[in-house]
Design an enzyme around this catalytic site. Structure first.
Site, PDB file in Angstrom:
ATOM      1  N   ARG A  72      30.500 -18.210  -1.876  1.00 34.77           N
ATOM      2  CA  ARG A  72      31.854 -17.670  -1.687  1.00 34.77           C
ATOM      3  C   ARG A  72      31.619 -16.370  -0.923  1.00 34.77           C
ATOM      4  O   ARG A  72      31.001 -15.446  -1.438  1.00 34.77           O
ATOM      5  CB  ARG A  72      32.520 -17.402  -3.042  1.00 34.77           C
ATOM      6  CG  ARG A  72      32.620 -18.666  -3.921  1.00 34.77           C
ATOM      7  CD  ARG A  72      33.526 -18.433  -5.097  1.00 34.77           C
ATOM      8  NE  ARG A  72      33.418 -19.474  -6.109  1.00 34.77           N
ATOM      9  CZ  ARG A  72      34.083 -20.634  -6.086  1.00 34.77           C
ATOM     10  NH1 ARG A  72      34.895 -20.901  -5.090  1.00 34.77           N
ATOM     11  NH2 ARG A  72      33.945 -21.505  -7.065  1.00 34.77           N
ATOM     12  N   GLY A 102      37.158 -26.383  -0.551  1.00 39.96           N
ATOM     13  CA  GLY A 102      38.511 -26.407  -1.106  1.00 39.96           C
ATOM     14  C   GLY A 102      39.431 -25.452  -0.370  1.00 39.96           C
ATOM     15  O   GLY A 102      39.175 -25.084   0.793  1.00 39.96           O
ATOM     16  N   GLY A 104      40.077 -22.208  -0.388  1.00 40.21           N
ATOM     17  CA  GLY A 104      39.539 -20.977   0.197  1.00 40.21           C
ATOM     18  C   GLY A 104      38.791 -21.267   1.488  1.00 40.21           C
ATOM     19  O   GLY A 104      38.910 -20.544   2.489  1.00 40.21           O
ATOM     20  N   ASP A 128      38.416 -29.422  -8.496  1.00 41.53           N
ATOM     21  CA  ASP A 128      39.744 -29.053  -9.022  1.00 41.53           C
ATOM     22  C   ASP A 128      40.879 -30.000  -8.646  1.00 41.53           C
ATOM     23  O   ASP A 128      41.937 -29.983  -9.270  1.00 41.53           O
ATOM     24  CB  ASP A 128      40.115 -27.640  -8.553  1.00 41.53           C
ATOM     25  CG  ASP A 128      39.380 -26.560  -9.322  1.00 41.53           C
ATOM     26  OD1 ASP A 128      38.548 -26.919 -10.176  1.00 41.53           O
ATOM     27  OD2 ASP A 128      39.636 -25.368  -9.083  1.00 41.53           O
ATOM     28  N   MET A 170      37.560 -26.858 -16.518  1.00 45.17           N
ATOM     29  CA  MET A 170      37.783 -26.033 -15.325  1.00 45.17           C
ATOM     30  C   MET A 170      39.134 -26.341 -14.679  1.00 45.17           C
ATOM     31  O   MET A 170      39.812 -27.296 -15.051  1.00 45.17           O
ATOM     32  CB  MET A 170      36.652 -26.219 -14.335  1.00 45.17           C
ATOM     33  CG  MET A 170      35.465 -25.345 -14.656  1.00 45.17           C
ATOM     34  SD  MET A 170      34.237 -25.411 -13.360  1.00 45.17           S
ATOM     35  CE  MET A 170      33.266 -23.965 -13.798  1.00 45.17           C
ATOM     36  N   GLY A 186      42.666 -38.977 -24.974  1.00 43.10           N
ATOM     37  CA  GLY A 186      43.621 -39.071 -26.085  1.00 43.10           C
ATOM     38  C   GLY A 186      43.919 -37.727 -26.728  1.00 43.10           C
ATOM     39  O   GLY A 186      44.083 -37.638 -27.954  1.00 43.10           O
ATOM     40  N   ALA A 187      44.031 -36.688 -25.916  1.00 41.54           N
ATOM     41  CA  ALA A 187      44.277 -35.349 -26.480  1.00 41.54           C
ATOM     42  C   ALA A 187      45.700 -35.228 -27.019  1.00 41.54           C
ATOM     43  O   ALA A 187      46.613 -35.913 -26.555  1.00 41.54           O
ATOM     44  CB  ALA A 187      44.048 -34.298 -25.394  1.00 41.54           C
ATOM     45  N   SER A 216      42.694 -34.898 -37.431  1.00 44.23           N
ATOM     46  CA  SER A 216      41.877 -34.266 -36.388  1.00 44.23           C
ATOM     47  C   SER A 216      42.690 -34.249 -35.094  1.00 44.23           C
ATOM     48  O   SER A 216      43.508 -35.135 -34.867  1.00 44.23           O
ATOM     49  CB  SER A 216      40.563 -35.017 -36.168  1.00 44.23           C
ATOM     50  OG  SER A 216      40.801 -36.273 -35.587  1.00 44.23           O
ATOM     51  N   ILE A 253      29.087 -27.254 -16.612  1.00 45.43           N
ATOM     52  CA  ILE A 253      28.578 -28.615 -16.846  1.00 45.43           C
ATOM     53  C   ILE A 253      29.384 -29.612 -16.020  1.00 45.43           C
ATOM     54  O   ILE A 253      28.871 -30.622 -15.543  1.00 45.43           O
ATOM     55  CB  ILE A 253      28.670 -28.941 -18.357  1.00 45.43           C
ATOM     56  CG1 ILE A 253      27.548 -28.237 -19.099  1.00 45.43           C
ATOM     57  CG2 ILE A 253      28.632 -30.444 -18.614  1.00 45.43           C
ATOM     58  CD1 ILE A 253      27.668 -28.304 -20.592  1.00 45.43           C
TER      59      ILE A 253
HETATM   60  O1  F6P Z   1      36.914 -24.245  -7.628  1.00 40.13           O
HETATM   61  C1  F6P Z   1      36.109 -24.920  -8.522  1.00 40.13           C
HETATM   62  C2  F6P Z   1      35.860 -24.093  -9.747  1.00 40.13           C
HETATM   63  O2  F6P Z   1      34.933 -24.807 -10.525  1.00 40.13           O
HETATM   64  C3  F6P Z   1      37.093 -23.692 -10.544  1.00 40.13           C
HETATM   65  O3  F6P Z   1      37.558 -24.698 -11.398  1.00 40.13           O
HETATM   66  C4  F6P Z   1      36.585 -22.484 -11.287  1.00 40.13           C
HETATM   67  O4  F6P Z   1      37.650 -21.629 -11.638  1.00 40.13           O
HETATM   68  C5  F6P Z   1      35.680 -21.825 -10.288  1.00 40.13           C
HETATM   69  O5  F6P Z   1      35.255 -22.851  -9.403  1.00 40.13           O
HETATM   70  C6  F6P Z   1      34.466 -21.151 -10.870  1.00 40.13           C
HETATM   71  O6  F6P Z   1      33.772 -20.564  -9.825  1.00 40.13           O
HETATM   72  P1  F6P Z   1      32.314 -19.950  -9.925  1.00 40.13           P
HETATM   73  O7  F6P Z   1      31.345 -21.069 -10.061  1.00 40.13           O
HETATM   74  O8  F6P Z   1      32.145 -19.210  -8.654  1.00 40.13           O
HETATM   75  O9  F6P Z   1      32.307 -19.079 -11.138  1.00 40.13           O
END
Ligand code: F6P
Length: 320
Positions: A72, A102, A104, A128, A170, A186-187, A216, A253
């Protein structure tokens, strides 16, 4: 066009390697030379690049992460940085650029194209699933399957101990991962960034369902750009219900691992399509809509928002 570049940028996603392989081999088949740029825009600025051959992209289709590396890059947010990147591309004789990433990544690519006239084509690669103009992004399917496997395990413990579990997945601005694993796992409920969470109502629902005999529950919480926010939610639910929730943050993960067949197929298709988009002048992203390859203006891909999957949220709540 004789020489093109390819880079991966932003969070890595399973299937990015399949996209690299597809773009390289399709481009070579069209008589183009392909330069692999390391570490996303940061590597581009540093001039970290070398030609890729067919053999160099062999045996990567099944690998998670990205063999090109990613980053990034703050400097690319600045127009001066983008001007420097264009100069590096020109110096290397690169006439078109494929960017896999993505929102960005596409934002940066759109500015690079507008300010510097660089021809760019995009491939949506992020777990995402938050890119406009494609039904699915590369990596999403693998990520939800990985998260689902974890949730199935947590369910065993939730059932054995008669517990409420909050599982954070995430998803910075999109709840698609949470909705996918919420329905498939099944949440009892799914908390997503696009819809404000009414914890009082959730607490009420939980009290009622446990009074009805539920023993549960699993609630899936999208991270919403704040890793660990689930702990605050758990505290509030404890106060509201008297239940003793356990928390599990799945975190990174979800980003790694062997891409699913679905992600490899999507990546192969879109990686190859991006080469054709470049040859047609660029300024577009290769997406997949209703099973067909679609061309989307790069600007739309990051500027427009996808519809929130309220239908999936309704299914999750209906079946809870
Ligand atoms: O954009 C993918 C993503 O995994 C997001 O779901 C999460 O908020 C972000 O990247 C985490 O980014 P980094 O690995 O830079 O902490």
């Amino acid at each position: 066009m004789r020489r093109i570049g390819i880079l991966t940028s932003g969070g890595d996603a399973p299937g990015m390697n399949a996209a690299i392989r597809a773009a390289v081999r399709h481009a070579l088949g069209k008589g183009l030379e392909v330069i692999g740029i390391r570490r996303g825009y940061a590597g581009l600025l540093a001039g970290e690049m070398r030609a890729l051959t067919r053999a160099e992209v062999a045996n990567i289709i099944q690998r998670g992460g990205t063999v090109l590396g990613t980053s990034r890059c703050e400097e690319f947010l600045d127009a001066k940085g983008r001007a420097r990147a264009a100069a590096v591309l020109q110096g290397a004789g690169i006439e078109g650029l494929i960017v896999v990433g993505g929102e960005g990544t596409f934002h940066g690519a759109t500015l690079l194209a507008a300010e510097q006239g660089v021809k760019v084509a995009g491939v949506p690669g992020t777990i995402d699933n938050d890119v406009y103009g494609t039904d699915f992004t590369i990596g999403f399917d693998t990520a939800i399957n990985t998260a689902l496997e974890a949730i199935d395990r947590i369910r065993d413990t939730a059932a054995s101990h008669e517990r409420l579990f909050l599982v954070e997945v995430m998803g910075r601005t999109s709840g698609d991962i949470a909705l996918g694993v919420g329905v498939a796992g099944g949440a009892e409920d799914v908390l997503i960034p696009e819809i404000p969470t009414d914890l009082i109502a959730l607490g009420h629902e939980l009290r009622q369902s446990w009074q009805r005999g539920k023993r549960s529950s699993i609630i899936v919480v999208a991270e919403s750009g704040e890793q660990g926010r689930v702990f605050r939610i758990a505290d509030e639910i404890r106060e509201l219900t008297g239940l003793e929730p356990r928390v599990c943050v799945l975190g990174h993960i979800q980003r790694g691992g062997t891409p699913t067949a679905r992600d490899r197929i999507l990546a192969s298709r879109l990686g190859a399509a991006a080469v054709d988009l470049l040859l047609d002048g660029g300024g577009t992203m290769a997406g997949e809509v209703c099973g067909k390859v679609a061309r989307v203006p790069l600007k739309d891909a990051w500027e427009k928002r996808r519809d929130v999957r309220v239908d999936l949220l309704a299914v999750a709540r209906d079946l809870a």
